[in-house]
Motif scaffolding. Structure first.
Motif, PDB file in Angstrom:
ATOM      1  N   ASP A 120       0.807  -1.217   0.000  1.00  0.00           N
ATOM      2  CA  ASP A 120       0.000   0.000   0.000  1.00  0.00           C
ATOM      3  C   ASP A 120       0.842   1.270   0.000  1.00  0.00           C
ATOM      4  O   ASP A 120       0.327   2.360  -0.158  1.00  0.00           O
ATOM      5  CB  ASP A 120      -0.905   0.024   1.248  1.00  0.00           C
ATOM      6  CG  ASP A 120      -1.743  -1.246   1.326  1.00  0.00           C
ATOM      7  OD1 ASP A 120      -2.130  -1.741   0.243  1.00  0.00           O
ATOM      8  OD2 ASP A 120      -1.965  -1.741   2.442  1.00  0.00           O
ATOM      9  N   ALA A 121       2.128   1.140   0.232  1.00  0.00           N
ATOM     10  CA  ALA A 121       2.951   2.341   0.294  1.00  0.00           C
ATOM     11  C   ALA A 121       4.285   2.072  -0.375  1.00  0.00           C
ATOM     12  O   ALA A 121       4.790   0.952  -0.341  1.00  0.00           O
ATOM     13  CB  ALA A 121       3.176   2.753   1.751  1.00  0.00           C
ATOM     14  N   ASP A 122       4.828   3.100  -1.009  1.00  0.00           N
ATOM     15  CA  ASP A 122       6.122   2.914  -1.663  1.00  0.00           C
ATOM     16  C   ASP A 122       7.244   3.041  -0.658  1.00  0.00           C
ATOM     17  O   ASP A 122       8.240   2.358  -0.729  1.00  0.00           O
ATOM     18  CB  ASP A 122       6.304   3.978  -2.754  1.00  0.00           C
ATOM     19  CG  ASP A 122       5.310   3.721  -3.876  1.00  0.00           C
ATOM     20  OD1 ASP A 122       4.919   2.547  -4.041  1.00  0.00           O
ATOM     21  OD2 ASP A 122       4.922   4.694  -4.551  1.00  0.00           O
ATOM     22  N   ARG A 123       7.027   3.939   0.271  1.00  0.00           N
ATOM     23  CA  ARG A 123       8.128   4.246   1.170  1.00  0.00           C
ATOM     24  C   ARG A 123       7.584   4.379   2.593  1.00  0.00           C
ATOM     25  O   ARG A 123       6.571   5.033   2.818  1.00  0.00           O
ATOM     26  CB  ARG A 123       8.744   5.577   0.719  1.00  0.00           C
ATOM     27  CG  ARG A 123      10.016   5.928   1.429  1.00  0.00           C
ATOM     28  CD  ARG A 123      10.624   7.199   0.861  1.00  0.00           C
ATOM     29  NE  ARG A 123      11.976   7.340   1.350  1.00  0.00           N
ATOM     30  CZ  ARG A 123      13.012   6.710   0.841  1.00  0.00           C
ATOM     31  NH1 ARG A 123      12.843   5.932  -0.218  1.00  0.00           N
ATOM     32  NH2 ARG A 123      14.210   6.861   1.366  1.00  0.00           N
ATOM     33  N   LEU A 124       8.256   3.740   3.506  1.00  0.00           N
ATOM     34  CA  LEU A 124       7.791   3.807   4.897  1.00  0.00           C
ATOM     35  C   LEU A 124       8.967   4.104   5.819  1.00  0.00           C
ATOM     36  O   LEU A 124      10.082   3.598   5.610  1.00  0.00           O
ATOM     37  CB  LEU A 124       7.163   2.482   5.321  1.00  0.00           C
ATOM     38  CG  LEU A 124       5.796   2.156   4.720  1.00  0.00           C
ATOM     39  CD1 LEU A 124       5.452   0.694   4.949  1.00  0.00           C
ATOM     40  CD2 LEU A 124       4.715   3.053   5.319  1.00  0.00           C
ATOM     41  N   SER A 125       8.713   4.916   6.817  1.00  0.00           N
ATOM     42  CA  SER A 125       9.768   5.181   7.789  1.00  0.00           C
ATOM     43  C   SER A 125       9.719   4.110   8.872  1.00  0.00           C
ATOM     44  O   SER A 125       8.728   3.401   9.022  1.00  0.00           O
ATOM     45  CB  SER A 125       9.583   6.556   8.412  1.00  0.00           C
ATOM     46  OG  SER A 125       8.455   6.526   9.255  1.00  0.00           O
ATOM     47  N   TYR A 126      10.790   4.061   9.604  1.00  0.00           N
ATOM     48  CA  TYR A 126      10.879   3.079  10.695  1.00  0.00           C
ATOM     49  C   TYR A 126       9.704   3.209  11.649  1.00  0.00           C
ATOM     50  O   TYR A 126       9.058   2.230  12.014  1.00  0.00           O
ATOM     51  CB  TYR A 126      12.205   3.303  11.443  1.00  0.00           C
ATOM     52  CG  TYR A 126      12.411   2.407  12.629  1.00  0.00           C
ATOM     53  CD1 TYR A 126      13.073   1.191  12.502  1.00  0.00           C
ATOM     54  CD2 TYR A 126      11.969   2.784  13.899  1.00  0.00           C
ATOM     55  CE1 TYR A 126      13.273   0.367  13.585  1.00  0.00           C
ATOM     56  CE2 TYR A 126      12.164   1.971  15.001  1.00  0.00           C
ATOM     57  CZ  TYR A 126      12.820   0.759  14.841  1.00  0.00           C
ATOM     58  OH  TYR A 126      13.013  -0.056  15.925  1.00  0.00           O
TER      59      TYR A 126
END
Lengths: 259, 951
Positions: free
Chosen positions: B546-552
């Motif tokens: 669902d997301a291209d980029r995720l933070s920690y």
């Protein structure tokens, strides 16, 4: 008094002079013992409600003097006043003896029952009498059996309500107070050891066994039995003493003795 | 005597007279002449000596006579004895020697008589050795010469000394008084002198061959063993089987001779073991890291080899001698309980067996070899005191093997469990067996689930789902975290829950995601690759749908994970071999400020890859768990002991506790002490006011209330209201109180049976239809306790009641007890148990009552109790049964070598024959026989028939 015969009157006087009971109480006790003086003594000492009859009024006045304004008991402030009335330092160990006599459940607190009932059982109905009794109470600490009772009483008295064990700081304070009465050269080492190694609350068993330890094991530990049933903490303490070279070949150094 | 003799007797002259006497003596000794010395002859000889001795110097020949006397004996030995010995060998030589020796003694005796005056007069004056002694000395010197004569074969020497013992048997007096002491001192000093030479010349076994097994060996044992320290070790090292056996044969004959040998053996084995330990330590210290595992494996293998080797010695060379066996055991116990490179041997053994049992272990072995090795592992386990630690590690490994389908062979798994069960008892393996059964049940369950899905197509979650349902108590405790599952997986969970509801209502499922495996398809640019990974890892990856980029922190909040877990997961996905995720910044560690994106460029030559998740080191946790369990075990044991003993001294309490727990582990005394104090604080125990070394058990109404709360909790768990399971402590205390209650009831105290019954019902219910729980956790332990209780009570009861009384009592009570609160399946086993306890008592009774008296007593007994049954118990069928059972048990015993049937028959015979030992009236006889038949009606029909015929 008028209705009584001469012999009876003498007995009443005798009873009053010995027990310090009021006339009414004395007559009552003698009546119920069929005018036998010895029986009356038994009744007097075994049935506090008889004694309570007369002097409760005095005692209640006394109680009200110290009672906390917000609760039906004597709290820390009241005790401070009581101590100054008695000309005793609140930190004085004799207050522990007083509490012991009153069967006080908790340090710095007297319930009405404890205060009134305790003084009654002591046969005290005034501040003066209590003050007069203080030196005697101090001397009670010298009695080995009584000291033991007081020592064991101190645990329950000093611990927080609802807790099973005694907070370390309080315990150390109590020990220093108590072992000032009954010399035990290792008390400082013991407290240092607890702070360095244990730092946890003290159980009742450890508390009561420490007195046994101080009483029966000599300070050079020559008769200490490592296989014995001493509480774990005491075993650790002995290890600590040996580790830290406080003992050399089973001898306590001079320095330790001075303490 | 003519003291004023005209002429002095010259020496030669006198001696020639003597020689005639001596030669006669010699011929007599050789058996050639029958006539003995006549008194005249004797007188002549004696007078001659006397004269020669009393003459004035220079004609006083005392000294000469003395020397001559010795010479004469020597000559005789040299001329007659030695040659005759020389031609004969072995036994014959021995006989000859014995003969010669007795001759020698006769000769010395006679000669001493001849020279009696010399003895009395000259010898005492000069304080020379007495003649007798001198004569014996000659013989001894000769042997010494022989010893020195290097030509003499050693066997001869051995025989010589053997002979002395034998000679000694014939004439102990001489031997003991005159010879033995001197001989012994002489011999031993001789051997001491010679020993070092010989040791140089010969090897140790040779030396021992020469050695005589008696006194010499005793004197020299230590010296030999100590001096030859290296010698014995070399024997062991070099597999000198013959020599070791010989050594055993030699030493085991002398009292306490084996002890030093056993000690040396023990030392040797220990040192060998310690070398192995040291090797591993060194290897680990040098290499560090992965090699350690292999080292540890090889350590166990080497220990097994070592054990094989020395066990073979014990069996073959030492003929399985108990002393040596003990030495072996102690040696192994010594180094098997050492910590090897930071791991206990218990752990090493567990991982070694894991290596053998799992698929693709480091060793490729045939089935037989595997079974053999496993058996050896179990044998080694006997030396390890921390068996509970082994069990816990083993369980951990077993669960991995089972859950991740890594177990190579089911048969082997069961095999080792059987072996463990044999050695350590049923309780030891009950959980492990439960695990294996669980897995079989889980497979069935999965099949049901598949059927369910095909029956309800709407429920299908759209992906394959396999669920393994396990029983909580059997398996190691796994952390179940509150992972927030991706929606796809949530659906799966829901579907399964629904299915499970249809099967059972009272059970609650706890999902342990950390043990899950997922296969997901990664649509990478180059080609799709199937990724095999853990549920947690998959949950992370699914977020990137669902997301291209995720933070920690995004990931952390979305999944609801703890930092340590998340870091581990992300490391495995972005920094390890396969970089499914790209991390910015591109470093080798994960920090909370990093962010991640899907690496669509990722590819691999394989179509299917496994992405490993480094497992956390569970060692610490296992050890902690075991320690916690130990505390509960110690508590339970202490409470149990105190409950039965009421008042007990500290030392004894500790001792009994250690003993009770020794099959499981060796409890630390300090820990026991701490637990005692803890129990005091919890009011289970109290210290005696007068004697601080004495402990008392408090009256445990407290335990009762504890039990009630336990039951409440159980019910809650069953209802699904309460989330938590029982922890070890609660379980242990619940169990202990229950047993205590039952004990108390046996003692006649009133307890709430309904409550107990409730608890047991719940135990049974938890364990579902299979009853495994009940059987494993409760019944076994219960039975052990029961028998312990009865053996404790037995002696009291024997005193109070007669034996059958006792048995009746036990059977009756236990039978009564059973329906009240035990599950019915226990009944038979329990009754059997009690009977077996009672049998021991029958054994005792058997010694006392025999033959007729026995039969008579039996009849009396039967009369008595039959009357009881009829009168007191109103002929209750239960009591009839009990009586019958008791007598059946009784009558089936072989009493003093005869079956009771036989005794009965002979009893009847005695009754019926004329002149039997008892004179009875007819009625009495008939009545008695009637009873014989009656009391015997069930077990021995054949014999009864015979009796009937007699009548």
């Amino acid at each position: 008094m008028n209705k009584l015969g001469r012999g009876q009157r003498d007995k009443v006087q005798q009873l009053i002079s010995i027990t310090g009971a009021s006339e009414k109480v004395a007559i009552q006790a003698l009546k119920s013992s069929d005018w036998q003086l010895e029986g009356a003594f038994d009744i007097f000492y075994s049935q506090p409600q008889i004694k309570s009859f007369a002097d409760t009024r005095h005692l209640e006045e006394l109680y009200n003097r110290y009672k906390d304004p917000y609760a039906d008991m004597i709290m820390a402030d009241g005790i401070t006043i009581l101590c100054s009335d008695l000309q005793v330092d609140p930190q004085d160990i004799v207050m522990l003896v007083v509490s012991w006599h009153m069967k006080a459940a908790t340090m710095c607190e007297f319930s009405k029952q404890e205060f009134v009932g305790g003084l009654q059982s002591l046969g005290i109905d005034s501040l003066e009498k209590l003050r007069e009794r203080i030196p005697f109470m101090r001397s009670e600490l010298k009695d080995e059996q009584k000291f033991r009772e007081i020592y064991n009483f101190a645990f329950g008295w000093a611990k927080e309500k609802g807790q099973k064990s005694l907070a370390l700081d309080t315990a150390i304070g109590m020990w220093q107070l108590l072992f000032a009465e009954r010399q035990w050269p290792l008390v400082d080492h013991w407290c240092q050891f607890l702070q360095a190694r244990h730092n946890k609350a003290i159980s009742r068993d450890t508390w009561s066994q420490l007195l046994e330890f101080a009483r029966t094991v000599d300070p050079t530990l020559s008769n200490y039995d490592p296989e014995g049933a001493w509480p774990y903490l005491i075993d650790e303490f002995v290890d600590y003493l040996t580790e830290n070279g406080i003992f050399e070949k089973g001898k306590l150094s001079e320095w330790s003795y001075k303490h | 005597m003519n003291t004023f003799g005209k002429q002095c007797i010259m020496f030669d002259e006198g001696w020639s007279i003597m020689e005639t006497g001596i030669s006669k003596l010699k011929t007599i000794l050789d058996g050639n002449e029958e006539t003995s010395f006549k008194s005249e002859e004797y007188m002549v000889l004696y007078t001659n000596i006397y004269n020669m001795c009393v003459q004035k110097p220079p004609y006083e020949y005392s000294q000469e006579l003395y020397d001559k006397y010795q010479e004469c004996i020597k000559e005789y030995i040299r001329d007659r004895v030695l040659p005759s010995l020389g031609v004969k060998h072995n036994e014959f030589m021995l006989r000859e020697l014995v003969k010669r020796w007795s001759n020698h003694k006769v000769m010395v005796r006679w000669l001493s008589r001849f020279f009696h005056y010399l003895d009395r007069y000259f010898v005492t004056r000069r304080s020379l050795p007495s003649l007798k002694e001198a004569g014996l000395t000659c013989f001894r010197d000769l042997i010494n010469q022989e010893r020195e004569g290097e030509q003499i074969d050693r066997a001869l020497l051995k025989n010589v000394i053997d002979m002395f013992v034998e000679i000694g048997m014939g004439s102990m007096d001489y031997y003991e008084n005159d010879f033995q002491d001197a001989m012994l001192i002489d011999t031993s000093s001789y051997y001491s002198r010679k020993a070092s030479n010989w040791i140089v010349k010969d090897s140790c076994p040779d030396y021992m061959l020469k050695k005589v097994k008696n006194e010499l060996l005793v004197v020299h044992t230590n010296q030999l063993l100590e001096k030859e320290h290296s010698g014995i070790c070399i024997l062991l090292k070099n597999d000198k089987v013959d020599d070791i056996s010989r050594m055993y044969r030699l030493f085991h004959k002398i009292s306490k001779g084996l002890e030093p040998v056993a000690n040396m053996f023990k030392q040797h084995v220990s040192s060998e073991g310690m070398v192995l330990v040291q090797q591993v330590e060194d290897a680990v210290a040098n290499k560090a890291g992965n090699a350690a595992g292999a080292q540890e494996q090889s350590f166990v293998r080497k220990v097994i080899e070592l054990h094989d080797k020395y066990l073979a010695y014990v069996n073959n060379c030492f003929l399985n001698d108990t002393l040596i066996h003990k030495a072996l055991k102690e040696a192994f116990e010594g180094f098997c309980n050492k910590v090897v490179a930071g791991s206990s041997c218990a752990e090493l053994l567990a991982s070694y067996s894991d290596d053998i049992l799992k698929k693709g272990g480091s060793q490729k072995l045939s089935d037989e070899v595997i079974e053999e090795t496993l058996e050896k592992v179990v044998i080694l386990l006997a030396y390890i005191s921390e068996k509970d630690l082994f069990a816990e590690f083993y369980r951990k490994k077993l669960s991995r093997r089972l859950l991740f389908d890594r177990s190579a062979n089911d048969d082997h798994e069961r095999f080792i469990l059987t072996k463990l069960k044999q050695q350590c008892g049923a309780q030891f393996t009950s959980k492990m067996e439960g695990m294996i059964t669980d897995l079989t049940l889980a497979k069935e369950n999965q099949n049901h689930f598949q059927e369910y899905l095909s029956d309800n197509p709407s429920a299908n979650p759209g992906m394959d789902l396999t669920v393994t349902v396990l029983t909580t108590g059997f398996w190691p405790v796994y952390k179940s975290s509150d992972l927030r599952l991706p929606a796809e997986m949530v659906k799966c969970v829901e579907v399964f829950k629904e299915f499970y509801q249809t099967k059972t209502k009272s059970r609650k499922l706890t999902w342990i995601y950390s043990l899950g495996t997922c296969n997901i398809k990664g649509n990478f640019e180059q080609k799709p690759i199937e990724l095999v990974m853990g549920t947690y890892q998959a949950a992370v990856l699914l977020l990137f749908n669902d997301a291209d980029r995720l933070s920690y922190s995004d990931i952390k909040t979305q999944l609801n994970l703890a930092d340590e877990d998340l870091v581990r997961l992300l490391l495995s996905l972005s920094c390890a071999k396969y970089k499914i995720l790209n991390k910015t910044p591109n470093t080798r560690s994960v920090s909370p400020n990093d962010s991640f994106e899907f690496n669509s460029k990722f590819t691999d030559r394989m179509r299917r890859i496994k992405i490993p998740l480094p497992s956390v080191d569970e060692k610490k946790k296992v050890v902690e768990d075991v320690e916690k369990d130990r505390r509960y075990n110690i508590d339970a044991s202490l409470v149990r002991i105190m409950k039965s003993r009421k008042v007990l001294g500290y030392q004894q309490l500790v001792m009994e506790c250690v003993e009770q727990l020794s099959p499981l582990f060796k409890p630390d005394i300090k820990l026991i002490k701490k637990r005692i104090e803890d129990l005091i604080t919890r009011d289970y125990l109290e210290r005696d006011g007068e004697n601080p070394n004495l402990f008392k058990s408090t009256d445990l109404d407290l335990g009762w209330s504890f039990m009630q709360s336990g039951i409440a909790k159980l019910e809650n768990i069953l209802e699904g209201i309460e989330e938590t399971q029982f922890d070890g402590e609660e379980y242990m205390m619940l169990y202990t109180t229950m047993v205590l209650q039952i004990d108390q009831e046996r003692e006649g105290e009133q307890i709430d049976r309904a409550l107990l019954k409730n608890v047991i019902d719940i135990f049974v219910e938890i364990g579902m239809e299979s009853m495994d729980y009940y059987k494993n956790d409760f019944q076994d332990a219960m039975l052990i306790d029961t028998s312990a209780y009865y053996s404790r009570k037995a002696s009291n009861w024997i005193v109070e009641d007669s034996c059958p009384d006792y048995m009746l009592k036990c059977l009756r009570k236990e039978r009564e007890r059973v329906p009240h609160y035990l599950h019915s399946s226990s009944e038979k086993i329990l009754v059997k148990h009690v009977s077996s306890e009672a049998m021991v008592l029958v054994q005792q009774a058997e010694d006392a009552a025999y033959n007729k008296a026995f039969v008579k007593k039996m009849i009396e007994l039967h009369d008595k109790y039959f009357a009881y049954v009829i009168n007191c118990f109103f002929s209750n069928s239960l009591f009839h049964m009990a009586l019958m059972e008791v007598f059946e048990v009784f009558c089936n015993k072989v009493v003093a070598g005869s079956s009771t049937a036989e005794l009965l028959a002979s009893f009847c015979d005695d009754m019926l024959k004329k002149g039997g030992s008892e004179k009875l009236r007819d009625e009495v006889i008939e009545e008695t026989l009637d009873k014989v038949i009656f009391s015997n009606s069930f077990p021995f029909e054949v014999h009864v028939k015979r009796v009937v015929n007699c009548i």
